[in-house]
Design an enzyme around this catalytic site. Structure first.
Site, PDB file in Angstrom:
ATOM      1  N   GLU A   1      39.607 -35.303 -57.386  1.00  0.00           N
ATOM      2  CA  GLU A   1      38.880 -36.287 -56.301  1.00  0.00           C
ATOM      3  C   GLU A   1      37.921 -35.554 -55.887  1.00  0.00           C
ATOM      4  OE1 GLU A   1      41.348 -38.923 -54.525  1.00  0.00           O
ATOM      5  OE2 GLU A   1      41.915 -39.801 -55.780  1.00  0.00           O
TER       6      GLU A   1
ATOM      7  N   HIS B   1      46.558 -40.450 -45.687  1.00  0.00           N
ATOM      8  CA  HIS B   1      44.901 -41.039 -45.463  1.00  0.00           C
ATOM      9  C   HIS B   1      45.621 -42.160 -43.710  1.00  0.00           C
ATOM     10  CE1 HIS B   1      41.574 -40.457 -48.109  1.00  0.00           C
ATOM     11  NE2 HIS B   1      42.915 -41.170 -49.326  1.00  0.00           N
TER      12      HIS B   1
ATOM     13  N   ASP C   1      38.055 -39.097 -46.947  1.00  0.00           N
ATOM     14  CA  ASP C   1      37.519 -39.863 -48.390  1.00  0.00           C
ATOM     15  C   ASP C   1      36.280 -39.816 -47.756  1.00  0.00           C
ATOM     16  OD1 ASP C   1      39.697 -39.625 -50.278  1.00  0.00           O
ATOM     17  OD2 ASP C   1      39.738 -41.959 -50.257  1.00  0.00           O
TER      18      ASP C   1
ATOM     19  N   HIS D   1      37.750 -36.443 -51.970  1.00  0.00           N
ATOM     20  CA  HIS D   1      39.239 -36.149 -51.765  1.00  0.00           C
ATOM     21  C   HIS D   1      39.758 -35.046 -50.603  1.00  0.00           C
ATOM     22  CE1 HIS D   1      43.542 -37.964 -51.104  1.00  0.00           C
ATOM     23  NE2 HIS D   1      43.408 -36.960 -50.856  1.00  0.00           N
TER      24      HIS D   1
END
Length: 121
Positions: free
Chosen positions: A100, A31, A38, A103
């Site tokens: 996830e 990130h 996300d 993600h």
């Protein structure tokens, strides 16, 4: 802070906080390099004025098998919404992290070895 349990019921109800580092929380995050995002999907009216989030089965940052992209623990509608997001992101060159649904990382990542150290005041 291992003692801070304020978000346990919302984010990791079935795990001890110590189990989050590794599978769910990376020691160094993509990130910070701008290569990982996300995100979710929203459905909007024809003018884009009124939007609502599509039901994905869990909130993002919910660390549990129900949040896995292909989890059998969600409804058919929730799974279809996840697959719609997955298909769109894959078409754009992003790879999903299977644990996830929210993600995605751009592949090939432009600077995978870079670790940015940015002061936050």
């Amino acid at each position: 802070d291992p003692g801070d349990q304020k978000t346990k019921s919302r984010n990791y109800p079935n795990l001890d906080k110590s189990e989050l580092i590794g599978d769910y929380i990376a020691p160094v995050s993509g990130h910070s390099r701008g290569a990982t995002v996300d995100l979710s999907l929203q459905e909007c009216d024809g003018r884009g004025l009124r939007c609502h989030a599509l039901d994905m089965g869990t909130d993002f940052d919910f660390f549990d098998p129900r949040a896995h992209t292909d989890s059998p623990l969600v409804t058919d509608t929730q799974r279809a919404n996840r697959q719609r997001l997955h298909a769109a992101m894959q078409t754009a060159g992003f790879q999903n992290y299977a644990m996830e649904w929210w993600h995605y990382r751009f592949e090939p990542e432009p600077s995978p070895e870079t670790i940015y150290d940015v002061a936050i005041d």
